[in-house]
Design an enzyme around this catalytic site. Structure first.
Site, short mmCIF file in Angstrom:
data_model
loop_
_atom_site.label_atom_id
_atom_site.label_comp_id
_atom_site.label_asym_id
_atom_site.label_seq_id
_atom_site.Cartn_x
_atom_site.Cartn_y
_atom_site.Cartn_z
N ARG A 182 30.14 12.89 15.80
CA ARG A 182 31.60 12.92 15.92
C ARG A 182 32.06 13.89 17.01
NH1 ARG A 182 32.85 14.07 10.69
NH2 ARG A 182 33.26 16.21 11.24
N TYR B 212 57.36 7.21 25.73
CA TYR B 212 56.70 6.02 25.15
C TYR B 212 57.12 5.91 23.68
CZ TYR B 212 52.56 3.32 23.59
OH TYR B 212 51.71 2.39 23.05
N ASP C 196 52.50 13.06 29.91
CA ASP C 196 51.80 11.78 29.82
C ASP C 196 51.67 11.22 31.24
OD1 ASP C 196 51.11 9.04 29.49
OD2 ASP C 196 52.03 8.99 27.49
N LYS D 71 44.73 1.81 29.66
CA LYS D 71 45.47 1.07 30.69
C LYS D 71 44.62 0.95 31.96
CE LYS D 71 48.83 0.85 27.70
NZ LYS D 71 49.80 1.90 27.48
C1 PLP Z 1 50.06 2.52 26.19
C2 PLP Z 1 50.56 3.90 26.31
C3 PLP Z 1 50.16 4.88 25.41
C4 PLP Z 1 49.30 4.57 24.22
O1 PLP Z 1 48.05 4.06 24.54
P1 PLP Z 1 47.21 3.21 23.44
O2 PLP Z 1 45.83 3.27 23.96
O3 PLP Z 1 47.82 1.84 23.44
O4 PLP Z 1 47.37 3.90 22.12
C5 PLP Z 1 50.62 6.17 25.60
N1 PLP Z 1 51.44 6.48 26.62
C6 PLP Z 1 51.85 5.55 27.50
C7 PLP Z 1 52.75 5.95 28.61
C8 PLP Z 1 51.43 4.23 27.38
O5 PLP Z 1 51.86 3.32 28.24
#
Ligand code: PLP
Length: 402
Positions: free
Chosen positions: A63, A116, A188, A213
């Protein structure tokens, strides 16, 4: 592999070199380690691993990570310019980790109104359960954010640009105001990735991102990263452990492989996104194209100062009289999929509703917001598809007016 002179290499070279632990058989890609138990030869070694388990790269128990995970974390740290990275099971898990690690009841946190939306939902749970106070702020606030500081303000949470409405924040001004008061900043960085934007270099303490992403890049795995300076790293590691976070070695492998092509993919996303945005800006059916790299964007100057590229994600405001008419547009696209997330090789669209999620600012655009992800397809094909769907959209408008 020699690491001599690594610090002087350009990002595109680093993307091919980082995160490749040496393979006993000379494989180019990392070996995947599926492990819960890690065996030790002696009690001394086992005890040492236990006492050092929150340090970087210590093998202790599955982990806590294996060499593949540590190598990927080190690659992201180098790209973001931080001391250490904690890989977590999703992007949302990354957004939440600094909140869990650093906020306690009675603390106040300032959060961008463009955040988000699922992160906003998580924050509302902290508020409801833990007595944390949240104030949302206008993403265009800049250094005036200091006016919102309270004696108990512990953290500012930024996202730049907002991934639905694309306000670009004055990150250096906000980070400087926070630093002067000892307030932690979290940003972020999913949209730009460290290839185009490095918030830590602009004064931010902690960067969170959804590797799901662009880093993974193929819509086939989910992963998050949290990168910080040494002074905050251990607290993040410990919190990830209380939460029981553990990342899959397969996701790590796919994300590390994504790094190899990240810069070339991003360049194409940038070009395709801009080609679509420029074409859409000439169309009478579109009230506004919201893309930070267009001179018409209100924060274009900040984007130019702080970013070295745009990616494929932007928005348009359709001159639609109803959601039904906007639906006629998105459902008649054949090269753009309809679904959540973005950052993969394929183009996507989504109808957004920014007005309902805001509290500090008002979303005053008329019409209907459609978020577009420009994938890696031929831009001419994508434009022809948009042209066709806008034709259907116009006809749907006439039908409703008749
Ligand atoms: C998609 C996204 C997230 C979350 O990512 P996941 O892997 O889908 O949980 C967080 N911040 C932003 C800006 C995003 O576009």
């Amino acid at each position: 592999m020699s690491t001599r002179g690594e610090a002087r290499l350009q990002v595109r070279t680093l993307l091919g070199r980082l995160g490749r632990p040496s393979s006993p058989v000379g494989a180019v890609n990392m070996a995947v380690h599926r492990a819960s138990t890690i065996l030790f030869d002696t009690i001394d070694e086992l005890d040492r691993a236990k006492s050092e388990r929150f340090e970087k790269g210590i093998l202790f128990y599955g982990r806590f990570g294996t060499p593949d995970v540590f190598a990927f974390e080190q690659a992201i740290s180098a790209l973001e310019g931080g001391y250490g990275t904690v890989a977590v099971p999703s992007g949302l898990a990354a957004c939440v980790l600094p909140l869990v690690a650093f906020l306690k009841p009675g603390d106040h946190v300032l959060v961008t109104d463009s955040v988000y939306e699922p992160a906003r939902t998580s924050l509302s749970q902290f508020v409801a359960r833990g007595g944390v106070e949240v104030t949302y702020y206008d993403p265009r606030i800049g250094g005036d954010i200091a006016e919102l500081f309270r004696p108990n303000t512990r953290m500012i949470y930024l996202e730049s640009p907002g991934s639905l409405t694309f306000e670009v924040q004055d990150v250096p001004a906000i980070a400087a105001a926070a630093k002067a008061r000892g307030i932690l900043t979290v940003c972020d960085n999913t949209w730009a990735t460290p290839v185009f934007h490095r918030p830590i270099e602009l004064g931010v303490d902690i960067v969170v991102a959804a590797a799901t992403k662009y880093v993974v890049g193929h819509s086939g795995a989910m992963l998050g990263t949290v990168t910080a300076h040494e002074e905050h790293y251990r607290a993040l590691r410990e919190a990830a452990n209380w939460l029981g976070y553990r990342v899959s070695p397969d996701e790590i492998f796919l994300a590390a492989r994504g790094l190899r092509t990240l810069a070339v993919r991003l360049r194409q996303h940038h070009e395709n996104g801009l080609a679509l945005a420029r074409w859409l800006e000439t169309r009478p059916e579109i009230r506004r194209v919201i893309h930070p790299a267009l001179p018409s964007h209100p924060d274009h100057a900040i984007w130019k100062r702080d970013f070295s590229g745009a990616t494929g994600l932007f928005a348009i405001v359709l001159d639609a009289h109803s959601k039904k008419q906007a639906t006629a547009f998105v459902e008649n696209l054949s090269l753009f999929g309809l679904g959540f997330s973005w950052g993969g090789f394929e183009s996507l669209v989504l109808i957004g509703d920014p007005a309902h999620a805001r509290t500090a600012t008002r979303w005053k655009e008329g019409g209907i917001l459609v978020r577009i992800h420009a994938g890696l397809e031929d831009a001419g094909d994508l434009i022809a598809d948009l042209d066709h769907a806008l034709g259907v959209f116009r006809a749907a408008g006439r039908g409703a007016a008749a």
